[in-house]
Design a protein around this motif. Structure first.
Motif, short mmCIF file in Angstrom:
data_model
loop_
_atom_site.label_atom_id
_atom_site.label_comp_id
_atom_site.label_asym_id
_atom_site.label_seq_id
_atom_site.Cartn_x
_atom_site.Cartn_y
_atom_site.Cartn_z
N ASP A 240 -20.87 1.17 8.94
CA ASP A 240 -19.47 1.06 8.53
C ASP A 240 -18.54 1.67 9.58
O ASP A 240 -17.48 1.11 9.90
N ASP A 241 -18.92 2.84 10.09
CA ASP A 241 -18.09 3.50 11.11
C ASP A 241 -17.95 2.63 12.35
O ASP A 241 -16.85 2.52 12.93
N LEU A 242 -19.02 2.00 12.76
CA LEU A 242 -18.96 1.14 13.94
C LEU A 242 -18.10 -0.09 13.66
O LEU A 242 -17.35 -0.55 14.54
N GLN A 243 -18.19 -0.63 12.46
CA GLN A 243 -17.33 -1.78 12.12
C GLN A 243 -15.86 -1.37 12.07
O GLN A 243 -14.99 -2.17 12.44
N GLU A 244 -15.60 -0.16 11.62
CA GLU A 244 -14.21 0.31 11.63
C GLU A 244 -13.69 0.46 13.06
O GLU A 244 -12.50 0.23 13.32
N ARG A 245 -14.55 0.86 13.99
CA ARG A 245 -14.15 0.91 15.40
C ARG A 245 -13.96 -0.49 15.97
O ARG A 245 -13.13 -0.71 16.86
N LEU A 246 -14.74 -1.43 15.47
CA LEU A 246 -14.68 -2.79 16.00
C LEU A 246 -13.37 -3.48 15.64
O LEU A 246 -12.80 -4.22 16.46
N GLU A 247 -12.86 -3.25 14.44
CA GLU A 247 -11.67 -3.97 13.98
C GLU A 247 -10.46 -3.79 14.90
O GLU A 247 -9.86 -4.78 15.32
N HIS B 99 -23.07 -7.87 2.43
CA HIS B 99 -24.51 -7.65 2.25
C HIS B 99 -24.79 -6.19 1.90
O HIS B 99 -25.53 -5.90 0.95
N ASP B 100 -24.18 -5.29 2.61
CA ASP B 100 -24.40 -3.86 2.35
C ASP B 100 -23.83 -3.45 0.99
O ASP B 100 -24.46 -2.68 0.25
N LEU B 101 -22.65 -3.95 0.66
CA LEU B 101 -22.04 -3.58 -0.62
C LEU B 101 -22.87 -4.06 -1.81
O LEU B 101 -23.02 -3.34 -2.81
N VAL B 102 -23.41 -5.26 -1.69
CA VAL B 102 -24.24 -5.79 -2.78
C VAL B 102 -25.50 -4.95 -2.95
O VAL B 102 -25.92 -4.67 -4.09
N GLU B 103 -26.12 -4.55 -1.86
CA GLU B 103 -27.28 -3.66 -1.97
C GLU B 103 -26.91 -2.36 -2.67
O GLU B 103 -27.66 -1.87 -3.53
N ALA C 78 -30.32 -2.81 14.04
CA ALA C 78 -31.74 -3.11 14.21
C ALA C 78 -32.60 -2.00 13.63
O ALA C 78 -33.61 -2.26 12.94
N ASP C 79 -32.23 -0.76 13.88
CA ASP C 79 -32.99 0.38 13.36
C ASP C 79 -32.92 0.41 11.83
O ASP C 79 -33.94 0.61 11.15
N HIS C 80 -31.74 0.19 11.29
CA HIS C 80 -31.56 0.21 9.84
C HIS C 80 -32.35 -0.89 9.16
O HIS C 80 -33.07 -0.65 8.18
N LEU D 282 -35.57 7.48 0.67
CA LEU D 282 -35.26 6.25 1.39
C LEU D 282 -33.84 5.79 1.13
O LEU D 282 -33.13 5.36 2.05
N VAL D 283 -33.42 5.86 -0.12
CA VAL D 283 -32.05 5.45 -0.44
C VAL D 283 -31.04 6.36 0.25
O VAL D 283 -30.02 5.89 0.77
N ARG D 284 -31.33 7.66 0.29
CA ARG D 284 -30.42 8.56 1.03
C ARG D 284 -30.33 8.16 2.50
O ARG D 284 -29.24 8.17 3.10
N ALA D 285 -31.47 7.79 3.10
CA ALA D 285 -31.47 7.35 4.49
C ALA D 285 -30.68 6.04 4.64
O ALA D 285 -29.91 5.88 5.60
N MET D 286 -30.87 5.11 3.69
CA MET D 286 -30.14 3.85 3.75
C MET D 286 -28.63 4.09 3.65
O MET D 286 -27.84 3.45 4.35
N GLU D 287 -28.23 5.00 2.77
CA GLU D 287 -26.81 5.29 2.62
C GLU D 287 -26.22 5.88 3.90
O GLU D 287 -25.10 5.52 4.30
N ARG D 288 -26.96 6.78 4.54
CA ARG D 288 -26.49 7.34 5.82
C ARG D 288 -26.34 6.25 6.87
O ARG D 288 -25.37 6.20 7.63
N GLU D 289 -27.32 5.35 6.91
CA GLU D 289 -27.29 4.28 7.91
C GLU D 289 -26.17 3.28 7.62
O GLU D 289 -25.53 2.76 8.55
#
Length: 238
Positions: free
Chosen positions: A90-97, A55-59, A127-129, A78-85
């Motif tokens: 992504d960082d949290l998903q990398e920790r999750l794996e 979903h994020d990659l397609v956006e 949720a915030d993002h 807004l796009v800069r904020a979206m990219e940071r989020e």
């Protein structure tokens, strides 16, 4: 020029937040040493995490460039904020794996809590993002992205998955979707896929949910997550 109906993306967000929001309890109710149940829960988490990643990659491939090109003054911050989020998610998903990989081996208590802790953080970050995206970004998309471009974005995302997975994902989305919006979204799909989705998606999700949650009708999407409310109850999960 016909502008895109962006309501379908809200359905995806609702599904992602519902499934992620139920995960910490799914994890914490797995008994220590129950590697079979840990495998089921881990595979579910990995599936939803893959959906979120795609979903994020397609956006990033389709939506952000068009907003920056057509509404640069409004979209750029807004796009800069979206990219940071996205990077934070992504960082949290990398920790999750690695946490999931370690836990599923022996289903130990320490591994279980490590997975649940990352999920807790991911739920709040997402949720915030998504709230910011829905409030600020999607209204811009509705002003400048065409129906054809929106369909191209959705088709790009769908190419990552096989037919059975797409049918299941549609069932997951349908569970909390506005029926009219869901129907309109599916009717925009190619005819062969449309027929299969309408015929199979509800049953596909019911069968999948029974294996994951112990019921074909798991809790519906809540409001914004708050850990002050205490844990939710998942019927059928010991």
């Amino acid at each position: 020029m016909t502008l895109a109906d962006v309501r379908g993306i809200y359905m995806v967000h609702t599904m992602l937040q519902r499934e992620l929001g139920l995960m910490p309890e799914l994890v914490r109710t797995v008994a220590s040493g129950d590697v079979d149940r840990a495998r089921v829960v881990t595979e579910h988490i990995e599936l939803v995490a893959d959906l979120l990643r795609q979903h994020d990659l397609v956006e990033e491939r389709h939506l952000w460039p068009r907003l920056l090109d057509r509404l640069p003054a409004e979209a750029a911050p807004l796009v800069r904020a979206m990219e940071r989020e996205h990077r934070l998610v992504d960082d949290l998903q990398e920790r999750l794996e690695p946490a999931l990989a370690a836990w599923r081996i022996a289903a130990g208590q320490a591994g279980r809590e490590a997975v649940a802790a990352v999920l807790d953080a991911l739920i709040l970050a997402l949720a915030d993002h998504l709230a910011r995206e829905e409030d600020r970004v999607l209204p811009l998309a509705a002003r400048c992205v065409t129906t054809a471009e929106w369909a191209e974005m959705l088709a790009d995302g769908a190419r990552c998955f096989d037919l059975d997975s797409l049918v299941l994902f549609c069932g997951m989305i349908r569970y909390d979707a506005d029926p009219a919006v869901f129907r309109a979204t599916v009717e925009s799909m190619p005819e062969t896929l449309r027929a299969v989705v309408f015929e199979r998606c509800e049953q596909a999700f019911a069968e999948y949910a029974l294996g994951v949650y112990g019921t074909a009708t798991p809790p519906h999407a809540p409001g914004p997550p708050s850990f002050d409310d205490g844990p939710c109850s998942l019927p059928g999960i010991a």
